[in-house]
Motif scaffolding. Sequence first.
Motif, PDB file in Angstrom:
ATOM      1  N   VAL A 253      17.340 -70.986 -13.799  1.00 14.29           N
ATOM      2  CA  VAL A 253      16.097 -70.618 -13.418  1.00 14.29           C
ATOM      3  C   VAL A 253      16.041 -69.239 -13.767  1.00 14.29           C
ATOM      4  CG1 VAL A 253      14.432 -70.424 -11.790  1.00 14.29           C
ATOM      5  CG2 VAL A 253      15.725 -72.275 -11.790  1.00 14.29           C
ATOM      6  N   ASP A 254      16.865 -68.487 -13.224  1.00 15.94           N
ATOM      7  CA  ASP A 254      17.274 -67.136 -13.403  1.00 15.94           C
ATOM      8  C   ASP A 254      18.334 -66.276 -13.147  1.00 15.94           C
ATOM      9  OD1 ASP A 254      16.491 -64.467 -13.600  1.00 15.94           O
ATOM     10  OD2 ASP A 254      14.658 -64.359 -11.857  1.00 15.94           O
ATOM     11  N   GLY A 255      18.509 -65.408 -13.709  1.00 15.57           N
ATOM     12  CA  GLY A 255      19.731 -64.415 -13.831  1.00 15.57           C
ATOM     13  C   GLY A 255      20.157 -63.067 -13.858  1.00 15.57           C
ATOM     14  N   ALA A 256      20.625 -62.522 -13.568  1.00 11.76           N
ATOM     15  CA  ALA A 256      20.995 -61.083 -13.969  1.00 11.76           C
ATOM     16  C   ALA A 256      22.086 -60.223 -13.830  1.00 11.76           C
ATOM     17  CB  ALA A 256      19.022 -60.043 -13.439  1.00 11.76           C
ATOM     18  N   GLY A 257      22.140 -58.925 -13.951  1.00 14.12           N
ATOM     19  CA  GLY A 257      22.982 -58.210 -13.865  1.00 14.12           C
ATOM     20  C   GLY A 257      22.756 -57.270 -12.894  1.00 14.12           C
ATOM     21  N   LEU A 258      23.840 -56.970 -11.977  1.00  8.21           N
ATOM     22  CA  LEU A 258      23.055 -55.827 -11.384  1.00  8.21           C
ATOM     23  C   LEU A 258      24.172 -53.797 -11.548  1.00  8.21           C
ATOM     24  CD1 LEU A 258      23.770 -57.066  -7.803  1.00  8.21           C
ATOM     25  CD2 LEU A 258      21.843 -57.172  -9.765  1.00  8.21           C
ATOM     26  N   SER A 259      23.218 -52.854 -11.777  1.00  7.27           N
ATOM     27  CA  SER A 259      24.004 -52.020 -11.924  1.00  7.27           C
ATOM     28  C   SER A 259      25.083 -51.430 -10.780  1.00  7.27           C
ATOM     29  CB  SER A 259      22.443 -50.560 -11.711  1.00  7.27           C
ATOM     30  OG  SER A 259      22.655 -50.563 -10.302  1.00  7.27           O
ATOM     31  N   ASP A 260      25.612 -50.427 -11.117  1.00 10.47           N
ATOM     32  CA  ASP A 260      26.897 -50.129 -10.605  1.00 10.47           C
ATOM     33  C   ASP A 260      26.160 -49.466  -8.964  1.00 10.47           C
ATOM     34  OD1 ASP A 260      28.678 -47.453  -9.424  1.00 10.47           O
ATOM     35  OD2 ASP A 260      29.934 -48.938 -10.529  1.00 10.47           O
ATOM     36  N   ALA A 261      27.080 -49.693  -7.812  1.00  9.53           N
ATOM     37  CA  ALA A 261      26.563 -49.577  -6.730  1.00  9.53           C
ATOM     38  C   ALA A 261      26.257 -48.172  -6.150  1.00  9.53           C
ATOM     39  CB  ALA A 261      27.585 -49.670  -5.279  1.00  9.53           C
ATOM     40  N   SER A 262      26.873 -47.216  -7.322  1.00 11.32           N
ATOM     41  CA  SER A 262      26.128 -46.018  -6.823  1.00 11.32           C
ATOM     42  C   SER A 262      24.727 -46.095  -7.024  1.00 11.32           C
ATOM     43  CB  SER A 262      26.827 -44.938  -8.138  1.00 11.32           C
ATOM     44  OG  SER A 262      27.137 -45.057  -9.361  1.00 11.32           O
TER      45      SER A 262
ATOM     46  N   GLY B 117      22.249 -47.834  -5.704  1.00 13.22           N
ATOM     47  CA  GLY B 117      21.927 -48.970  -4.654  1.00 13.22           C
ATOM     48  C   GLY B 117      22.209 -48.005  -3.365  1.00 13.22           C
ATOM     49  N   ALA B 118      22.322 -48.580  -2.473  1.00 14.05           N
ATOM     50  CA  ALA B 118      22.265 -48.293  -1.210  1.00 14.05           C
ATOM     51  C   ALA B 118      22.004 -49.441  -0.408  1.00 14.05           C
ATOM     52  CB  ALA B 118      21.042 -47.806  -0.546  1.00 14.05           C
ATOM     53  N   VAL B 119      22.607 -49.490   1.037  1.00 17.76           N
ATOM     54  CA  VAL B 119      22.237 -50.382   1.743  1.00 17.76           C
ATOM     55  C   VAL B 119      21.909 -49.889   2.998  1.00 17.76           C
ATOM     56  CG1 VAL B 119      24.362 -51.289   3.754  1.00 17.76           C
ATOM     57  CG2 VAL B 119      24.747 -50.807   1.386  1.00 17.76           C
ATOM     58  N   VAL B 120      21.148 -50.782   3.938  1.00 16.38           N
ATOM     59  CA  VAL B 120      20.296 -50.747   4.466  1.00 16.38           C
ATOM     60  C   VAL B 120      20.781 -51.099   5.703  1.00 16.38           C
ATOM     61  CG1 VAL B 120      18.213 -50.204   6.413  1.00 16.38           C
ATOM     62  CG2 VAL B 120      17.926 -49.453   3.644  1.00 16.38           C
ATOM     63  N   GLU B 121      21.821 -50.896   7.136  1.00 14.58           N
ATOM     64  CA  GLU B 121      22.824 -51.568   7.840  1.00 14.58           C
ATOM     65  C   GLU B 121      21.052 -51.196   9.901  1.00 14.58           C
ATOM     66  OE1 GLU B 121      26.409 -51.613  10.664  1.00 14.58           O
ATOM     67  OE2 GLU B 121      26.052 -50.304   8.329  1.00 14.58           O
ATOM     68  N   PHE B 122      21.197 -52.532  10.166  1.00 10.24           N
ATOM     69  CA  PHE B 122      20.363 -52.711  11.075  1.00 10.24           C
ATOM     70  C   PHE B 122      21.191 -52.870  12.540  1.00 10.24           C
ATOM     71  CE2 PHE B 122      17.681 -54.560   8.045  1.00 10.24           C
ATOM     72  CZ  PHE B 122      17.034 -53.528   7.258  1.00 10.24           C
ATOM     73  N   GLY B 123      20.873 -52.089  13.755  1.00  8.07           N
ATOM     74  CA  GLY B 123      21.533 -51.213  15.043  1.00  8.07           C
ATOM     75  C   GLY B 123      20.237 -51.831  15.460  1.00  8.07           C
ATOM     76  N   ASP B 124      20.745 -51.398  17.195  1.00  7.89           N
ATOM     77  CA  ASP B 124      19.933 -51.196  18.412  1.00  7.89           C
ATOM     78  C   ASP B 124      18.649 -49.468  17.701  1.00  7.89           C
ATOM     79  OD1 ASP B 124      20.997 -52.919  19.380  1.00  7.89           O
ATOM     80  OD2 ASP B 124      22.279 -51.838  20.398  1.00  7.89           O
ATOM     81  N   ASP B 125      19.511 -49.493  16.712  1.00  8.57           N
ATOM     82  CA  ASP B 125      18.362 -47.872  17.715  1.00  8.57           C
ATOM     83  C   ASP B 125      17.319 -47.868  15.940  1.00  8.57           C
ATOM     84  OD1 ASP B 125      19.473 -46.287  19.249  1.00  8.57           O
ATOM     85  OD2 ASP B 125      20.938 -46.114  18.524  1.00  8.57           O
ATOM     86  N   ASP B 126      17.328 -47.277  14.765  1.00  9.21           N
ATOM     87  CA  ASP B 126      16.176 -47.027  13.720  1.00  9.21           C
ATOM     88  C   ASP B 126      17.655 -47.589  12.607  1.00  9.21           C
ATOM     89  OD1 ASP B 126      14.260 -46.372  15.007  1.00  9.21           O
ATOM     90  OD2 ASP B 126      14.668 -43.816  14.404  1.00  9.21           O
ATOM     91  N   PRO B 127      16.861 -47.903  11.537  1.00 11.49           N
ATOM     92  CA  PRO B 127      18.439 -48.610  10.658  1.00 11.49           C
ATOM     93  C   PRO B 127      19.149 -47.241   9.524  1.00 11.49           C
ATOM     94  CG  PRO B 127      16.240 -49.708  10.230  1.00 11.49           C
ATOM     95  CD  PRO B 127      15.747 -48.513  11.868  1.00 11.49           C
ATOM     96  N   VAL B 128      19.975 -47.386   9.564  1.00 11.69           N
ATOM     97  CA  VAL B 128      21.122 -46.621   9.123  1.00 11.69           C
ATOM     98  C   VAL B 128      21.204 -46.446   7.353  1.00 11.69           C
ATOM     99  CG1 VAL B 128      23.499 -45.707   8.842  1.00 11.69           C
ATOM    100  CG2 VAL B 128      22.416 -46.210  11.318  1.00 11.69           C
TER     101      VAL B 128
ATOM    102  N   PHE C 129      28.669 -57.737  -5.258  1.00  7.76           N
ATOM    103  CA  PHE C 129      28.782 -58.033  -5.785  1.00  7.76           C
ATOM    104  C   PHE C 129      27.557 -57.833  -7.682  1.00  7.76           C
ATOM    105  CE2 PHE C 129      24.464 -59.549  -3.777  1.00  7.76           C
ATOM    106  CZ  PHE C 129      24.004 -59.910  -4.819  1.00  7.76           C
ATOM    107  N   ASN C 130      27.984 -58.294  -8.910  1.00 11.76           N
ATOM    108  CA  ASN C 130      27.285 -57.380  -9.461  1.00 11.76           C
ATOM    109  C   ASN C 130      26.745 -58.214 -10.431  1.00 11.76           C
ATOM    110  OD1 ASN C 130      30.070 -55.991  -9.155  1.00 11.76           O
ATOM    111  ND2 ASN C 130      31.041 -57.593  -9.897  1.00 11.76           N
ATOM    112  N   GLY C 131      26.620 -59.480 -10.197  1.00 12.44           N
ATOM    113  CA  GLY C 131      25.221 -60.285 -10.899  1.00 12.44           C
ATOM    114  C   GLY C 131      25.195 -61.747 -10.581  1.00 12.44           C
ATOM    115  N   PHE C 132      23.584 -62.087 -10.890  1.00 12.87           N
ATOM    116  CA  PHE C 132      23.786 -63.892 -10.297  1.00 12.87           C
ATOM    117  C   PHE C 132      22.900 -64.529 -10.903  1.00 12.87           C
ATOM    118  CE2 PHE C 132      19.832 -61.593 -10.249  1.00 12.87           C
ATOM    119  CZ  PHE C 132      19.006 -62.435  -9.998  1.00 12.87           C
ATOM    120  N   TRP C 133      23.219 -65.348 -11.084  1.00 19.50           N
ATOM    121  CA  TRP C 133      22.267 -66.630 -11.696  1.00 19.50           C
ATOM    122  C   TRP C 133      21.394 -67.424 -10.552  1.00 19.50           C
ATOM    123  CZ3 TRP C 133      26.922 -65.347 -13.260  1.00 19.50           C
ATOM    124  CH2 TRP C 133      27.230 -64.952 -13.941  1.00 19.50           C
ATOM    125  N   MET C 134      20.388 -68.373 -10.891  1.00 20.96           N
ATOM    126  CA  MET C 134      19.524 -69.418 -10.790  1.00 20.96           C
ATOM    127  C   MET C 134      19.924 -70.333 -11.007  1.00 20.96           C
ATOM    128  SD  MET C 134      18.354 -67.776  -7.500  1.00 20.96           S
ATOM    129  CE  MET C 134      17.761 -68.925  -6.675  1.00 20.96           C
TER     130      MET C 134
END
Length: 141
Positions: free
Chosen positions: A44-53, A55-66, A79-84
């Motif tokens: 159905v779909d698929g793609a590779g992903l760029s290097d993690a450098s 990207g970013a991660v948004v982490e949720f906790g009790d305060d504002d997202p970090v 993870f480096n890529g996916f297929w659907m």
Amino acid sequence: MKYMLIMRAVDQAAVDTFENTDFNEIIAAMGKYNESMIEAGVMVDGAGLSDASEGAVVEFGDDDPVVTDGPYGELRELFNGFWMLEVSSKEEAIEWAKRAPLGAGSQMEIRRVTGPEDFPQDNEWIQKEQQWIEEGRVGRG
């Protein structure tokens, strides 16, 4: 049923092998794999992903997202890529995953993708999502 195949490198050896392999060989192997799934009518779909450098991660906790800019986490968390795939069963998704041109130190996670049918049909937001899909405002396939 729709399944996502999630490609991971779980150790540095897999990353090193990737980095030391001719990119044209990698593209050819992945292209043949993709073509086999397209010809079988399951991709159905698929793609590779760029290097993690990149990207970013948004982490949720009790305060504002970090926000943590990449690279982040341990290698096996990325993870480096996916297929659907649209297949008849988890077993069929597993069979396709086993055919991926990946080497030692790589891993493929297989997850069923939920759809509106998995949730209460009388829910306002499920109904809206179905309408968005029908209108082509969001993709589901």
